[in-house]
Design a protein around this motif. Structure first.
Motif, PDB file in Angstrom:
ATOM      1  N   GLU A 149       0.871  -1.172   0.000  1.00  0.00           N
ATOM      2  CA  GLU A 149       0.000   0.000   0.000  1.00  0.00           C
ATOM      3  C   GLU A 149       0.911   1.226   0.000  1.00  0.00           C
ATOM      4  OE1 GLU A 149      -3.959   1.562   2.398  1.00  0.00           O
ATOM      5  OE2 GLU A 149      -2.975  -0.301   3.000  1.00  0.00           O
ATOM      6  N   PHE A 150       0.586   2.198  -0.838  1.00  0.00           N
ATOM      7  CA  PHE A 150       1.419   3.387  -1.032  1.00  0.00           C
ATOM      8  C   PHE A 150       0.625   4.648  -0.702  1.00  0.00           C
ATOM      9  CE2 PHE A 150       3.002   0.111  -3.785  1.00  0.00           C
ATOM     10  CZ  PHE A 150       4.372   0.260  -3.795  1.00  0.00           C
ATOM     11  N   HIS A 151       1.332   5.673  -0.269  1.00  0.00           N
ATOM     12  CA  HIS A 151       0.724   6.996  -0.133  1.00  0.00           C
ATOM     13  C   HIS A 151       0.347   7.483  -1.531  1.00  0.00           C
ATOM     14  CE1 HIS A 151       1.706   7.680   4.091  1.00  0.00           C
ATOM     15  NE2 HIS A 151       2.872   7.093   3.851  1.00  0.00           N
ATOM     16  N   PHE A 152      -0.695   8.314  -1.608  1.00  0.00           N
ATOM     17  CA  PHE A 152      -1.091   8.884  -2.895  1.00  0.00           C
ATOM     18  C   PHE A 152      -1.034  10.399  -2.782  1.00  0.00           C
ATOM     19  CE2 PHE A 152      -4.317   9.434  -6.423  1.00  0.00           C
ATOM     20  CZ  PHE A 152      -3.486   8.987  -7.419  1.00  0.00           C
ATOM     21  N   LEU A 153      -1.896  11.108  -3.449  1.00  0.00           N
ATOM     22  CA  LEU A 153      -1.783  12.569  -3.519  1.00  0.00           C
ATOM     23  C   LEU A 153      -2.147  13.274  -2.219  1.00  0.00           C
ATOM     24  CD1 LEU A 153      -3.173  13.115  -7.112  1.00  0.00           C
ATOM     25  CD2 LEU A 153      -0.791  12.976  -6.368  1.00  0.00           C
TER      26      LEU A 153
ATOM     27  N   PHE B 142      -7.354   7.800 -13.334  1.00  0.00           N
ATOM     28  CA  PHE B 142      -5.910   7.983 -13.203  1.00  0.00           C
ATOM     29  C   PHE B 142      -5.156   7.000 -14.090  1.00  0.00           C
ATOM     30  CE2 PHE B 142      -7.840   9.161  -9.157  1.00  0.00           C
ATOM     31  CZ  PHE B 142      -7.272  10.398  -8.905  1.00  0.00           C
ATOM     32  N   ARG B 143      -3.997   7.450 -14.595  1.00  0.00           N
ATOM     33  CA  ARG B 143      -3.049   6.594 -15.308  1.00  0.00           C
ATOM     34  C   ARG B 143      -1.671   6.847 -14.715  1.00  0.00           C
ATOM     35  NH1 ARG B 143      -5.586   8.147 -20.895  1.00  0.00           N
ATOM     36  NH2 ARG B 143      -4.295   9.976 -20.623  1.00  0.00           N
TER      37      ARG B 143
ATOM     38  N   LEU C 180       2.144  10.534 -13.237  1.00  0.00           N
ATOM     39  CA  LEU C 180       0.753  10.264 -12.913  1.00  0.00           C
ATOM     40  C   LEU C 180      -0.099  11.225 -13.723  1.00  0.00           C
ATOM     41  CD1 LEU C 180      -1.408   8.855 -11.094  1.00  0.00           C
ATOM     42  CD2 LEU C 180      -1.178  10.861  -9.609  1.00  0.00           C
ATOM     43  N   GLN C 181      -1.049  10.677 -14.468  1.00  0.00           N
ATOM     44  CA  GLN C 181      -1.988  11.506 -15.209  1.00  0.00           C
ATOM     45  C   GLN C 181      -3.341  11.453 -14.518  1.00  0.00           C
ATOM     46  OE1 GLN C 181      -1.765   9.772 -19.159  1.00  0.00           O
ATOM     47  NE2 GLN C 181      -0.411  11.428 -19.796  1.00  0.00           N
ATOM     48  N   ILE C 182      -3.885  12.627 -14.278  1.00  0.00           N
ATOM     49  CA  ILE C 182      -5.219  12.757 -13.702  1.00  0.00           C
ATOM     50  C   ILE C 182      -6.104  13.222 -14.853  1.00  0.00           C
ATOM     51  CG2 ILE C 182      -6.640  13.916 -11.974  1.00  0.00           C
ATOM     52  CD1 ILE C 182      -3.880  14.501 -10.523  1.00  0.00           C
ATOM     53  N   VAL C 183      -7.012  12.353 -15.278  1.00  0.00           N
ATOM     54  CA  VAL C 183      -7.834  12.634 -16.456  1.00  0.00           C
ATOM     55  C   VAL C 183      -9.249  12.955 -16.001  1.00  0.00           C
ATOM     56  CG1 VAL C 183      -8.655  11.765 -18.675  1.00  0.00           C
ATOM     57  CG2 VAL C 183      -6.418  11.022 -17.796  1.00  0.00           C
ATOM     58  N   THR C 184      -9.725  14.135 -16.386  1.00  0.00           N
ATOM     59  CA  THR C 184     -11.074  14.573 -16.077  1.00  0.00           C
ATOM     60  C   THR C 184     -11.873  14.606 -17.378  1.00  0.00           C
ATOM     61  OG1 THR C 184     -10.177  15.947 -14.310  1.00  0.00           O
ATOM     62  CG2 THR C 184     -12.446  16.390 -14.986  1.00  0.00           C
TER      63      THR C 184
ATOM     64  N   LYS D 192       1.540  14.855 -13.447  1.00  0.00           N
ATOM     65  CA  LYS D 192       2.408  15.188 -12.317  1.00  0.00           C
ATOM     66  C   LYS D 192       3.510  14.150 -12.220  1.00  0.00           C
ATOM     67  CE  LYS D 192      -1.113  17.182  -9.315  1.00  0.00           C
ATOM     68  NZ  LYS D 192      -1.473  17.364  -7.921  1.00  0.00           N
ATOM     69  N   GLN D 193       4.716  14.578 -11.926  1.00  0.00           N
ATOM     70  CA  GLN D 193       5.796  13.655 -11.598  1.00  0.00           C
ATOM     71  C   GLN D 193       5.671  13.340 -10.109  1.00  0.00           C
ATOM     72  OE1 GLN D 193       7.877  12.155 -13.801  1.00  0.00           O
ATOM     73  NE2 GLN D 193       6.636  13.217 -15.315  1.00  0.00           N
ATOM     74  N   VAL D 194       5.576  12.054  -9.779  1.00  0.00           N
ATOM     75  CA  VAL D 194       5.317  11.665  -8.396  1.00  0.00           C
ATOM     76  C   VAL D 194       6.328  10.639  -7.892  1.00  0.00           C
ATOM     77  CG1 VAL D 194       2.835  12.138  -8.518  1.00  0.00           C
ATOM     78  CG2 VAL D 194       3.693   9.854  -9.091  1.00  0.00           C
ATOM     79  N   VAL D 195       6.489  10.632  -6.578  1.00  0.00           N
ATOM     80  CA  VAL D 195       7.206   9.577  -5.869  1.00  0.00           C
ATOM     81  C   VAL D 195       6.235   9.107  -4.796  1.00  0.00           C
ATOM     82  CG1 VAL D 195       9.175   8.995  -4.419  1.00  0.00           C
ATOM     83  CG2 VAL D 195       9.463  10.634  -6.295  1.00  0.00           C
TER      84      VAL D 195
END
Length: 157
Positions: free
Chosen positions: A36-40, A98-99, A124-128, A141-144
């Motif tokens: 399980e990972f942290h998200f935004l 999300f992608r 990470l792409q947030i598609v609306t 967004k570039q995420v870690v």
């Protein structure tokens, strides 16, 4: 005798140094991603389970006051891992999905139950989706995303 030792040191020192550098660059192999990972958001998470290179999971996002649900769960519709490359796409919930495309890496945690034992690093792409026109708007967004430690995971009773 001293000259012979000095010559031997000149020959073997570069070989030892090159070997030591090579040993530092070899990352530990990551067998499976079952974390399980942290998200935004501070309480948002990504849960991933891997079987034979296929990823299953979901993103749980705490909804704002304008949503009818407390938590929105975006289930993976596609998820793959080839070596260290990870990709997944979620279902659409309330006209958003999300992608992710990136890699899985070792984090700063030393043991599997430590926080930040694994990381997902990438785009990470947030598609609306506009409900009227069907037009998609994408924010990248570039995420870690760092894995949760055992003490951060809530037990569901």
């Amino acid at each position: 005798m001293v000259l012979g030792a000095a010559c031997a040191a000149l020959v073997f020192l570069p070989l030892w140094a090159a070997n030591a550098r090579g040993a530092q660059k070899t990352p530990e192999k990551i067998e499976e991603i079952n974390k399980e990972f942290h998200f935004l958001g501070p309480e948002d998470t990504v849960l991933i389970h891997e079987e034979d290179g296929k990823l299953k999971g979901q993103i749980n996002v705490y909804a704002g006051e304008e949503e009818s649900d407390d938590i929105l769960s975006y289930l993976f519709t596609i998820g793959t891992r080839v070596k260290d490359h990870v990709e997944f796409k979620t279902s659409k919930v309330h006209e958003k999905y999300f992608r992710f495309s990136g890699s899985v890496e070792r984090g700063a945690g030393k043991k599997e139950e430590d926080p930040d034992y694994l990381r997902l690093v990438g785009a990470l792409q947030i598609v609306t989706v506009d409900g009227m026109t069907g037009k998609e708007t994408t924010e990248t967004k570039q995420v870690v995303l760092k894995s949760l430690g055992a003490d951060e995971i809530e037990d569901e009773d």
